[in-house]
Design an enzyme around this catalytic site. Structure first.
Site, PDB file in Angstrom:
ATOM      1  N   HIS A  33       0.888  -1.199  -0.001  1.00 27.73           N
ATOM      2  CA  HIS A  33      -0.091  -0.214  -0.367  1.00 27.73           C
ATOM      3  C   HIS A  33       0.716   0.763   0.215  1.00 27.73           C
ATOM      4  O   HIS A  33       0.595   2.109   0.406  1.00 27.73           O
ATOM      5  CB  HIS A  33      -1.362   0.324   1.200  1.00 27.73           C
ATOM      6  CG  HIS A  33      -2.350  -1.228   0.989  1.00 27.73           C
ATOM      7  ND1 HIS A  33      -2.997  -1.090   0.244  1.00 27.73           N
ATOM      8  CD2 HIS A  33      -2.533  -2.070   1.395  1.00 27.73           C
ATOM      9  CE1 HIS A  33      -3.664  -2.346   0.361  1.00 27.73           C
ATOM     10  NE2 HIS A  33      -3.649  -2.788   0.489  1.00 27.73           N
ATOM     11  N   ASP A 170       1.381  -3.057 -10.117  1.00 23.07           N
ATOM     12  CA  ASP A 170       1.342  -4.652 -10.359  1.00 23.07           C
ATOM     13  C   ASP A 170       1.967  -4.900 -12.040  1.00 23.07           C
ATOM     14  O   ASP A 170       2.070  -5.812 -12.676  1.00 23.07           O
ATOM     15  CB  ASP A 170      -0.085  -5.287 -10.057  1.00 23.07           C
ATOM     16  CG  ASP A 170      -0.373  -5.066  -8.777  1.00 23.07           C
ATOM     17  OD1 ASP A 170       0.572  -4.630  -7.617  1.00 23.07           O
ATOM     18  OD2 ASP A 170      -1.554  -4.856  -8.132  1.00 23.07           O
TER      19      ASP A 170
HETATM   20  C1  GLA Z   1      -3.065  -4.155  -5.624  1.00 20.70           C
HETATM   21  C2  GLA Z   1      -2.981  -2.875  -5.773  1.00 20.70           C
HETATM   22  C3  GLA Z   1      -1.379  -2.629  -6.494  1.00 20.70           C
HETATM   23  C4  GLA Z   1      -1.176  -1.446  -4.683  1.00 20.70           C
HETATM   24  C5  GLA Z   1      -1.090  -3.354  -3.940  1.00 20.70           C
HETATM   25  C6  GLA Z   1      -1.123  -3.207  -2.713  1.00 20.70           C
HETATM   26  O1  GLA Z   1      -2.078  -5.097  -6.005  1.00 20.70           O
HETATM   27  O2  GLA Z   1      -2.822  -3.103  -7.514  1.00 20.70           O
HETATM   28  O3  GLA Z   1      -1.000  -1.343  -7.051  1.00 20.70           O
HETATM   29  O4  GLA Z   1      -1.307  -0.997  -4.229  1.00 20.70           O
HETATM   30  O5  GLA Z   1      -2.659  -3.496  -4.055  1.00 20.70           O
HETATM   31  O6  GLA Z   1       0.143  -2.692  -2.718  1.00 20.70           O
END
Ligand code: GLA
Length: 394
Positions: A33, A170
């Protein structure tokens, strides 16, 4: 024998696939996060991912098929698209919409997707399908995007078409991942370094809670908003753009500006977690897995107590892992609210760990988790799919 995926393509479309692409999923070693707060994260691409087989057609239609879902979609080429209720194909459809919006001329294509990432497990199956589609369209239609453009475009589809206000981690990880490396990514500047994940005698285990993820998207968007509110409070005195622009000492000095206790906890997690990533990078560089593991446990505690995105399922995995002498660290990975945990486990004790964690979790939660030995793989690319047997849904 022809690979099963190519055979399925022949069966579905009565012709051969022209090209095949693969984009992985990801795990995040530490820095949770943090991406939408402009800080440091340390994800790596994994060897599970999404395959996409394509062939152009002369019918002027986009056909979406999947071996994971029964639903299919056939939709004519048009100027614009709207999200269609609930369908998995919204991810590739959103990518197509984006290409068209940018003025690229596309023709009809037949597509077959197959993913071996457990769906809704927090291993980024959505970023994987977005990026594999964007990569394939870019190649097929010579659209001239750079890989970073594809990452940004895919994130924009996630934010604006799918409706999840996620950060860039991601999509970045699944596009730029490298075998046996973690990406040390600054989510503000997008500078990154691929660092060796020299785990010595240890391996990375992924433990899927198998918990159905309800409300995950709305809770995620709520956390994003809470961070924005905490940032607004700090901005009364500080000239900053992101929560991660300040260190822990500055936060402690100015945290009185955040009067809401919940917002204070959220910001505290973010700023301390960002610092943990810096320490984790040093530990990894020194091959100090004990320290790295300590930071993983600390990250989990903070996500549980301050950020409140864990849950009894993820906590059970970490609680067991703390008692196992062959584990140096464990934490939830990804957004939370279910999904997966990761653990650094001594390689020769992996089978025993797997057995023990399954038993502990099943007693505590009432159903079994799945445990995988994870390999760190490469990012998106065109592939020739070998003869491996695919575990296609029963
Ligand atoms: C999900 C979101 C990412 C990131 C994570 C937490 O995977 O897609 O962008 O914020 O949660 O780290």
């Amino acid at each position: 024998m022809k690979n099963q995926l190519y055979q399925e393509f022949d069966k579905l479309y009565n012709k051969e696939a022209a090209n095949a692409y693969f984009s992985p999923g990801r795990v995040n070693l530490i820095g949770e996060h943090i991406d939408y707060n402009g800080g440091l994260v340390m994800p790596c691409a994994i060897t599970f991912g999404t395959y996409l087989l394509v062939s152009p057609n002369n019918d002027g239609v986009f056909r979406f098929g999947s071996l994971n879902f029964d639903e299919k979609l056939e939709i004519p080429l048009q100027d614009d698209y709207k999200k269609i209720d609930g369908g998995w194909f919204n991810y590739p459809l959103g990518i197509i919409k984006h290409f068209l919006k940018d003025g690229h001329r596309l023709n009809g294509i037949d597509m077959l997707f197959y993913g071996d990432i457990p769906i809704s497990s927090g291993l980024s199956s959505s970023a994987s399908i977005e990026v594999v589609t964007a990569f394939a369209l870019n190649e097929l239609f010579d659209a001239g995007y750079t890989k970073l453009d594809l990452v940004k475009l895919s994130k924009s589809v996630e934010n604006n078409f799918i409706g999840v206000n996620s950060g860039i981690m991601d999509q970045f990880a699944v596009a730029f991942g490298e075998k046996n490396k973690a990406l040390m990514l600054n989510c503000d500047t997008l500078d990154y370094k691929a660092v060796d994940t020299n785990l010595g005698d240890y391996i990375l285990a992924i433990i899927n809670t198998n918990k159905p993820r309800k409300l995950a998207e709305s809770k995620y968007n709520e956390r994003v908003r809470e961070c924005q509110s905490a940032l607004a409070a700090l901005k009364q005195q500080l000239d900053i753009n992101n929560l991660c622009d300040i260190d822990t000492a500055t936060f402690n000095k100015y945290s009185y500006l955040i009067t809401d206790e919940v917002l204070y906890k959220r910001a505290k997690h973010v700023i301390e977690e960002n610092n943990r990533v810096k320490l984790a990078a040093v530990a990894l560089g020194n091959n100090d897995l004990t320290e790295f593991g300590r930071l993983m446990f600390a990250s989990h505690d903070s996500l549980r107590d301050l950020y409140e995105v864990s849950g009894k399922e993820l906590d059970a995995i970490v609680t067991y892992s703390k008692t196992d002498g062959n584990v140096v660290g464990a934490r939830m990975t990804g957004a939370g609210f279910g999904g997966c945990a990761i653990a650094l486990v001594k390689e020769d004790a992996f089978d025993n760990y797997s057995k023990q964690v399954i038993e502990y979790y099943t007693n505590a939660i009432g159903y079994a988790p799945s445990v995988y030995r994870s390999l760190i793989g490469n990012g998106v690319g065109e592939v020739v799919i070998g003869d491996q047997q695919l575990k296609i849904r029963d």
